[in-house]
Design a protein around this motif. Structure first.
Motif, PDB file in Angstrom:
ATOM      1  N   GLN A 220       0.800  -0.980  -0.105  1.00 33.80           N
ATOM      2  CA  GLN A 220       0.353   0.096   0.131  1.00 33.80           C
ATOM      3  C   GLN A 220       1.388   1.132  -0.111  1.00 33.80           C
ATOM      4  N   ALA A 221       0.626   1.657  -0.601  1.00 33.68           N
ATOM      5  CA  ALA A 221       1.367   3.136  -1.497  1.00 33.68           C
ATOM      6  C   ALA A 221       0.765   4.511  -0.919  1.00 33.68           C
ATOM      7  N   LEU A 222      -0.017   4.119  -0.423  1.00 31.94           N
ATOM      8  CA  LEU A 222      -0.644   5.494   0.430  1.00 31.94           C
ATOM      9  C   LEU A 222      -2.002   5.238   0.567  1.00 31.94           C
ATOM     10  N   SER A 223      -2.339   4.906   1.956  1.00 31.41           N
ATOM     11  CA  SER A 223      -3.537   5.160   2.926  1.00 31.41           C
ATOM     12  C   SER A 223      -4.075   5.713   3.315  1.00 31.41           C
TER      13      SER A 223
ATOM     14  N   SER B  34      12.470   8.093   2.326  1.00 34.19           N
ATOM     15  CA  SER B  34      12.138   7.416   0.382  1.00 34.19           C
ATOM     16  C   SER B  34      11.436   5.877   0.894  1.00 34.19           C
ATOM     17  N   GLY B  35      10.514   5.520   0.093  1.00 35.32           N
ATOM     18  CA  GLY B  35       9.112   5.244  -0.064  1.00 35.32           C
ATOM     19  C   GLY B  35       8.013   5.188   0.653  1.00 35.32           C
ATOM     20  N   SER B  36       7.849   7.021   1.179  1.00 40.30           N
ATOM     21  CA  SER B  36       6.929   7.065   2.110  1.00 40.30           C
ATOM     22  C   SER B  36       5.366   7.196   1.218  1.00 40.30           C
ATOM     23  N   GLY B  37       5.573   7.220  -0.324  1.00 44.74           N
ATOM     24  CA  GLY B  37       4.620   7.636  -0.674  1.00 44.74           C
ATOM     25  C   GLY B  37       4.259   9.286  -1.701  1.00 44.74           C
ATOM     26  N   LYS B  38       5.026   9.886  -1.064  1.00 44.30           N
ATOM     27  CA  LYS B  38       5.805  11.469  -1.505  1.00 44.30           C
ATOM     28  C   LYS B  38       4.662  11.944  -3.105  1.00 44.30           C
ATOM     29  N   SER B  39       6.263  10.767  -3.864  1.00 47.25           N
ATOM     30  CA  SER B  39       6.336  11.170  -5.362  1.00 47.25           C
ATOM     31  C   SER B  39       4.493   9.959  -5.770  1.00 47.25           C
TER      32      SER B  39
ATOM     33  N   PHE C  20       4.587  16.370   5.736  1.00 49.51           N
ATOM     34  CA  PHE C  20       5.343  15.424   6.087  1.00 49.51           C
ATOM     35  C   PHE C  20       4.738  14.119   5.936  1.00 49.51           C
ATOM     36  N   PHE C  21       5.154  13.210   4.930  1.00 51.07           N
ATOM     37  CA  PHE C  21       4.356  11.815   4.230  1.00 51.07           C
ATOM     38  C   PHE C  21       5.323  10.658   5.773  1.00 51.07           C
ATOM     39  N   ASP C  22       4.950   9.373   6.100  1.00 49.83           N
ATOM     40  CA  ASP C  22       5.135   8.268   6.820  1.00 49.83           C
ATOM     41  C   ASP C  22       4.217   7.594   5.961  1.00 49.83           C
ATOM     42  N   TYR C  23       4.452   6.214   5.266  1.00 53.40           N
ATOM     43  CA  TYR C  23       3.883   5.113   6.099  1.00 53.40           C
ATOM     44  C   TYR C  23       2.066   5.827   4.355  1.00 53.40           C
TER      45      TYR C  23
ATOM     46  N   LEU D  99      12.205  12.261  14.497  1.00 55.58           N
ATOM     47  CA  LEU D  99      13.381  11.423  14.500  1.00 55.58           C
ATOM     48  C   LEU D  99      13.592  11.926  12.975  1.00 55.58           C
ATOM     49  N   PHE D 100      12.916  12.371  11.836  1.00 55.10           N
ATOM     50  CA  PHE D 100      13.547  12.486  10.362  1.00 55.10           C
ATOM     51  C   PHE D 100      14.098  13.576  10.102  1.00 55.10           C
TER      52      PHE D 100
END
Lengths: 517, 252
Positions: free
Chosen positions: B27-30, B48-53, B220-223, B246-247
């Motif tokens: 799941q790229a965008l939740s 990276s891999g958090s779905g921003k793009s 701020f994007f994550d998961y 943390l980021f």
């Protein structure tokens, strides 16, 4: 200043360790070996042939063949050369139409294979797997069997014209039959293409200078249409060329015998001079002349030496003697024999005669006795041999071209079509303006070899009795026993066609190259 | 929020409600929910891999979302081709890898879409292209091919190419990530100028300086979801969420 430190005194190395000497000896040695090998092979071959009682000779080119050909522009040739010309034209006919058809079909299949539509891509995939995995010879035989075995025979009640006939006697379709004026018309069309290209360039120049829309493509098309339509009526003016060809025929007919030898001698010198000048120019840079290496000296020296040797060889009469020894006849004779009739032949085609250059005609079945057949002067009736060979090589090549096109499209980075989409271009626009032009660059080299394959595969037409140059040549050597000359003829012909094709492909390849830093 | 109302009517530039997207099992965008106003500059950051793009690629349908709504300028992004076309014409995009067309000159790159999509005449499109090249600072490169330009110049051409369609929203997908350090500034300068001119922008980037200086709002994007959002001031000085802290501690 102190004395420089003592080191080993540079001495000349012995000859066997001197790389300059080694290089020269190796180059000269291999050159001599090559010449010697060629000499041995040729003298051996001529001696052996003489021993068999069939000395090497090109005489069959001028002698009557006594065999009728199944198809071609002249089915009753008067000489071996004429028969071979018919065969060559038949081969070229299949090749060019096959190249065009295979390219169109292959491109469609390659794009279809990448389609997101499952059914379309499956169909394209099955096509490729089917035609790629069965030997071409089997496919050609299959098409022949299909035509001869499955199509209904012509019956007497079919007499008359129709749009299409398909029978074991072949397939007949409507055609534009060339009339007497076609030679003149063709010249006008060629001029039209040149003028249209020139117009296009001029309009683009105006566009770039004045910055206003000049509709260059529309103008060029218009100019060509003028020639296309105007030429239909005005083509007799191209008859002027008839005088030119008459003059050339007269010149060829009046060439002194010696001229051929001087021509070849002069050609040798000119070639050597051309090579040397070109080589020197390559070494020259804006900074001045590069220093010549041993390798350069060797090439220049050999070129000059060979040029002079060949010149004296031809002019002294030794060349003439060798040619007579090898060919069995003087080439001086052949030169006049070839060009005078050629120009006379061309002169007869250009004579100010009017009339339409092409005639539309439907195929027709005639029943002269009880056996119906295609009328030879109506439509285009293609023999089973032609249809089977054409279908075979075209469908086979299209399968490979499909894969080449697919590879080309896939080689274009995905970001390219994404950028095109993000700019609002539709899928078809993005394919045409962005993806295909870049894919074409990748596709050209393998596409070129595929064309060469297609051209060479046409020789398989011999299996279905298609009268191409291989079949005609085989008939000749069965009759005359002149195997070697026929093989030389074949090799020369196929090489010329292949070199011509790859020349065109290379030309486009150079033009399509991307500009990098 | 410093958004200005420059759009037609009262609809915001972009509305996202619960946007979800899967690549196979992943799941790229939740569930992304946010609203972007006209003239707003939004910077999207995250690991990276958090779905921003994926998120900004959904806005012009380079990826299709599978749940939720995306409304651009009052038009909902559906499977309707007409809607997709209309949205793409109004939304420009700049890619990490530039994606210039290597077989066309800089001038042809810029004029291609205006000529074929907007049906403008060539002369018209070319004079506009010259103005745009002037604006991004490389008027002398018009007749070169992309392969002859530096990375920074290529990215500025890519920006000019997008602007040639007169978009009202610009998406930037890590525009400086593929550039040498000394070329980053020239691209960021162009983007700054663009932001000052009132363009609505969504920028995925790792350039925290740019975010601090130019952004009106930081996401701020994550998961695959927006973990925290706020003004740059709030975001960089007083982050609330542990993940954000943390980021930021890792990159600053």
């Amino acid at each position: 200043m102190s004395k420089p430190t003592e080191g080993p005194v540079p001495t000349r190395p012995p000859l066997w360790r001197n790389i300059v000497v080694i290089k020269w000896v190796a180059q000269l040695g291999s050159l001599i070996a090559l010449v010697w090998l060629a000499y041995v092979l040729i003298t051996q071959a001529t001696a052996n042939l003489r021993a068999t009682g069939i000395p090497f000779s090109w005489d069959f080119l001028g002698e009557p063949l006594g065999v009728k050909l199944s198809e071609g522009f002249n089915t009753d040739p008067e000489s071996g050369l004429e028969a071979l010309s018919v065969g060559m034209v038949n081969m070229i006919r299949i090749t060019w139409s096959g190249v065009v058809a295979a390219t169109v079909l292959g491109t469609i299949i390659g794009i279809a294979r990448l389609s997101s539509n499952w059914i379309v891509s499956r169909i394209a995939n099955s096509y490729i797997e089917f035609f790629r995995n069965i030997p071409l010879l089997v496919q050609i035989l299959f098409w022949q069997a299909l035509i001869i075995g499955v199509l209904p025979d012509l019956t007497p009640d079919m007499e008359g014209s129709r749009w299409l006939f398909a029978s074991p006697k072949g397939i007949a379709i409507p055609w534009l039959i060339p009339q007497a004026g076609r030679w003149q018309y063709m010249v006008l069309l060629a001029v039209g293409v040149v003028v249209a290209r020139w117009t296009y360039k001029k309009r683009i120049e105006i566009l770039e200078r004045e910055g206003r829309e000049t509709h260059a493509f529309g103008w060029a098309t218009g100019v060509f249409l003028v020639f296309l339509i105007g030429g239909w009526f005005a083509h007799p003016i191209a008859g002027v060329l008839g005088w030119l060809f008459q003059a050339l025929a007269w010149v060829a007919g009046n060439l002194p015998v010696i001229s051929f030898q001087w021509l070849m001698g002069g050609l040798s010198l000119a070639l050597a001079a051309w090579f040397i000048v070109r080589y020197m120019r390559k070494l020259r840079s804006p900074a001045g002349m590069a220093k010549l290496t041993d390798d350069d000296y060797f090439r220049l020296g050999v070129a000059g030496f060979l040029g002079i040797v060949l010149f004296f060889f031809f002019v002294s009469g030794a060349g003439e003697a060798t040619i007579i020894r090898v060919m069995g006849r003087s080439l001086t004779y052949k030169m006049n024999w070839g060009f005078e009739p050629l120009f006379n032949f061309l002169a007869t085609k250009y004579d100010f005669s009017g009339g339409s250059p092409l005639r539309f005609s439907l195929p027709e079945v005639e029943v002269p006795t009880n056996f119906p057949r295609y009328a030879s002067d109506a439509g285009n009736s293609m023999t089973p041999g032609f249809v089977a060979t054409w279908l075979g090589v075209t469908l086979y090549a299209a399968a490979f071209i499909g894969e080449i096109v697919r590879a080309g499209i896939m080689a274009v980075h995905r970001g390219q079509s994404e950028a095109a989409s993000a700019l609002g271009l539709h899928r078809a626009q993005s394919l045409r303006l962005v993806v295909l032009p870049q894919a074409f660059r990748v596709v050209l080299p393998p596409l070129g070899s595929q064309y060469l394959n297609l051209a060479k595969n046409t020789s398989l037409g011999i299996a279905v009795a298609y009268a191409d140059v291989v079949q005609v040549g085989q008939t000749i050597f069965n009759q005359e026993g002149q195997t070697l000359p026929v093989f030389i003829f074949w090799m020369a012909f196929y090489s010329s066609v292949s070199l011509f094709l790859s020349g065109i492909v290379n030309y486009y390849n150079r033009r399509m190259e991307l500009v990098e830093r | 929020m410093a958004a200005k109302q420059t759009g037609n009517g009262s609809t915001p530039a972009i509305v996202c409600e619960g946007v979800k997207k899967w690549f196979g099992d992943f799941q790229a965008l939740s569930g992304v929910t946010t609203t972007i106003g006209w003239g707003e500059v939004v910077v999207v950051i995250g690991p990276s891999g958090s779905g921003k793009s994926t998120f900004i690629r959904c806005i012009n349908r380079l990826e299709s979302h599978q749940a939720g709504r995306i409304v651009v300028d009052g038009r909902e992004m559906t499977n309707d081709l007409r809607n997709i076309d209309a949205i793409r014409r109004d939304v420009g995009m700049v890619f990490q890898q530039f994606n210039l067309f290597p077989h066309l000159t800089v001038m042809e790159n810029i004029t291609l879409a205006p000529i074929w999509v907007r049906n403008r005449t060539r002369t018209d499109a070319e004079s506009q292209a010259r103005q745009l090249l002037e604006r991004v600072g490389i008027p002398e490169q018009a007749d070169k091919y992309p392969g002859q330009l530096s990375g920074g110049q290529q990215q500025r051409v890519a920006i000019a190419r997008s602007l040639a369609m007169n978009p009202r929203i610009m998406l930037f997908d890590e525009p400086t990530s593929a550039l040498d350090p000394e070329m980053i500034k020239e691209v960021l300068d162009v983007m700054k100028e663009l932001a000052e001119s009132g363009m609505t922008m969504i920028v995925v980037t790792h350039e925290m300086g740019f975010a601090r200086e130019v952004a009106h709002r930081v996401l701020f994007f994550d998961y695959g979801t927006v973990v925290e959002e706020g003004t740059p001031e709030h975001f960089f000085t007083n982050p609330q969420h542990d993940r954000t802290k943390l980021f930021l501690s890792q990159i600053l």
